[in-house]
Design an enzyme around this catalytic site. Structure first.
Site, PDB file in Angstrom:
ATOM      1  CG  HIS A 166      20.935  39.764  -8.354  1.00  0.00           C
ATOM      2  ND1 HIS A 166      20.294  39.128  -9.261  1.00  0.00           N
ATOM      3  CD2 HIS A 166      19.898  40.415  -7.685  1.00  0.00           C
ATOM      4  CE1 HIS A 166      19.266  39.309  -9.322  1.00  0.00           C
ATOM      5  NE2 HIS A 166      18.776  40.084  -8.684  1.00  0.00           N
ATOM      6  CG  HIS A 206      17.024  44.322 -10.823  1.00  0.00           C
ATOM      7  ND1 HIS A 206      18.028  43.653 -11.247  1.00  0.00           N
ATOM      8  CD2 HIS A 206      16.498  43.924  -9.703  1.00  0.00           C
ATOM      9  CE1 HIS A 206      18.098  42.615 -10.687  1.00  0.00           C
ATOM     10  NE2 HIS A 206      17.100  42.652  -9.519  1.00  0.00           N
ATOM     11  CG  HIS A 216      14.363  38.747  -2.093  1.00  0.00           C
ATOM     12  ND1 HIS A 216      14.501  37.876  -3.129  1.00  0.00           N
ATOM     13  CD2 HIS A 216      14.618  40.026  -2.830  1.00  0.00           C
ATOM     14  CE1 HIS A 216      15.222  38.279  -4.235  1.00  0.00           C
ATOM     15  NE2 HIS A 216      15.120  39.573  -4.014  1.00  0.00           N
ATOM     16  CD  GLU A 275      15.560  38.724  -8.224  1.00  0.00           C
ATOM     17  OE1 GLU A 275      15.746  39.925  -8.580  1.00  0.00           O
ATOM     18  OE2 GLU A 275      16.274  38.376  -7.182  1.00  0.00           O
TER      19      GLU A 275
END
Lengths: 133, 284
Positions: B12, B59, B193, B240
């Protein structure tokens, strides 16, 4: 296994990887609160005009203000900043995530981008069309 | 029994939203990622699900550190995206399904989970970008959404096992609903990441491939690592994958992969898109 650094709390540490836990959440609260408020375009404009006034309003610690003044991302993290909120400040400062990566790793921007591109990988499976690549 | 037809799992990255806004889907940098959605579009056109139950992490649009729920379930009539600090706000609203939201809430609490319930909730890029990817264009989204937020921001995070068990409880709740809606579940974020610290730019192809290889046939393989193991393996945002683990937990039938696309890099991320089918019977 022993942590590789900072054994003061007996916490597990991961090299080069800040783990944003309760201790960071407490110490970084003011800085993160300011950054969260940057969801507002009006506050972003205010920050551009007078960042000292905005930092004062959110009661940033001197360590946090100094890190912001110096545009020092690692120092912001050290002062309890969380990257999800700092990303909003980074936007105001005009840094994209590759620039953030270069700043934090001490790499040149082009080298940081090249390191990402060096993975250069695409793997695709698709049985819907039976044209698996 | 209400049917969960399948699962859509996708990265995303906010930059995907920027690429959509600029129409860069055919740009050489972006095309390998966007092409991964061709089979998803084909499947959605055939299946036409009525509701998406989306496991994601906020977030810093809806939740801040003043109140940080480990699990939160949306129960609003409508949701919206908004400016997350970069001046981009997707315009299409997301219709909610309040009756099914409350049914899920009641059932997961009966299963001894304790979610925060949200009758007003902004959905950030972790829902908006996947919706833009799955249903591109300007027309109203053709289905309703039930967002389920998992804390991946402030440690301690819920364990992978806990997230998987939450997904299982949500899956049981959906199947016991009894309406004739067809459901798709979704998990967003990842894969490996890391944006911050001296290890910024970290990517772990081996771990990602382990996840992609096991997601359909053996999701419990992903539970062998605890959250800090995953942070170390996949990076501090690679965690995530918890959203994927929860969504996979909701699929209790015979699950097989229909399509998968793994592409590095998108922004600082090893990006992936996976389409899984959830069937009552094993595919012969």
């Amino acid at each position: 296994m022993l942590p590789t650094s900072d054994t003061s709390q007996g916490k597990r540490t991961i090299p080069g990887t800040p783990v944003f836990d309760g201790e960071q959440a407490r110490s970084g609260y003011a800085l993160n609160a300011m950054c969260y408020a940057f969801n507002s375009a009006e506050l972003r404009d205010e920050f551009v005009k007078d960042e000292e006034a905005v930092m004062e309003r959110f009661h940033l610690t001197e360590q946090q203000r100094d890190a912001v003044r110096k545009r020092d991302i690692l120092a912001m993290l050290e002062a309890g900043g969380n990257v999800y909120y700092l990303a909003k400040l980074a936007g105001i400062l005009g840094f994209n995530v590759q620039q953030l990566g270069a700043l934090q790793t001490g790499m040149e921007l082009e080298d940081f981008k090249a390191a990402l591109l060096a993975h250069g990988l695409t793997e695709t499976r698709n049985i819907l069309t039976e044209k698996a690549a | 029994m209400t049917k969960i037809a399948g699962g859509i799992f996708t990265s995303h990255v906010p930059g995907i939203g920027g690429a959509i806004a600029k129409g860069l889907q055919q740009d050489p940098y972006w095309k390998p990622f966007f092409d991964g959605f061709d089979p998803v579009h084909q499947w959605l056109a055939e299946e036409k699900p009525d509701v998406a139950v989306v496991f994601y992490n906020d977030h810093g649009l809806n939740f801040f550190l003043d109140k940080m729920p480990t699990f939160a379930i949306g129960a609003a009539a409508e949701y919206r995206h908004d400016d997350e600090g970069w001046g981009i706000a997707f315009q299409r609203p997301f219709a909610g399904h309040q009756d099914l939201s409350w049914h899920i809430i009641e059932q997961v609490v009966a299963s001894e989970f304790d979610p925060v319930t949200c009758q007003s909730m902004l959905l950030d890029h972790a829902v908006a970008v996947p919706f833009e990817l799955c249903w591109p264009g300007k027309e109203a989204f053709p289905l309703k959404v039930i967002p389920i937020a998992i804390n991946t921001v402030q440690h301690p995070l819920p364990s992978p096992k806990r997230c998987y068990n939450l997904g299982q409880a949500v899956g049981r709740a959906i199947e016991s609903w009894g309406g004739d809606e067809k459901i798709v579940v979704s998990g967003t974020g990842g894969l490996s990441h890391q944006l911050e610290g001296g290890r910024a730019g970290h990517i772990n192809v081996d771990y990602d491939k382990f996840c992609l290889r096991n997601l359909a046939p053996d999701p419990e393989a992903l539970l062998q690592h605890d959250t800090l193991d995953i942070v170390e393996l996949a990076g501090s945002q690679g965690v995530e994958i918890l959203n994927w683990i929860a969504a996979r937990g909701a699929m209790s039938g015979s699950v097989r992969e229909l399509a998968s696309n793994y592409h590095i890099p998108i922004s600082n991320t090893a990006a992936a898109t996976v389409l899984l089918e959830n069937s009552d019977k094993v595919h012969a």
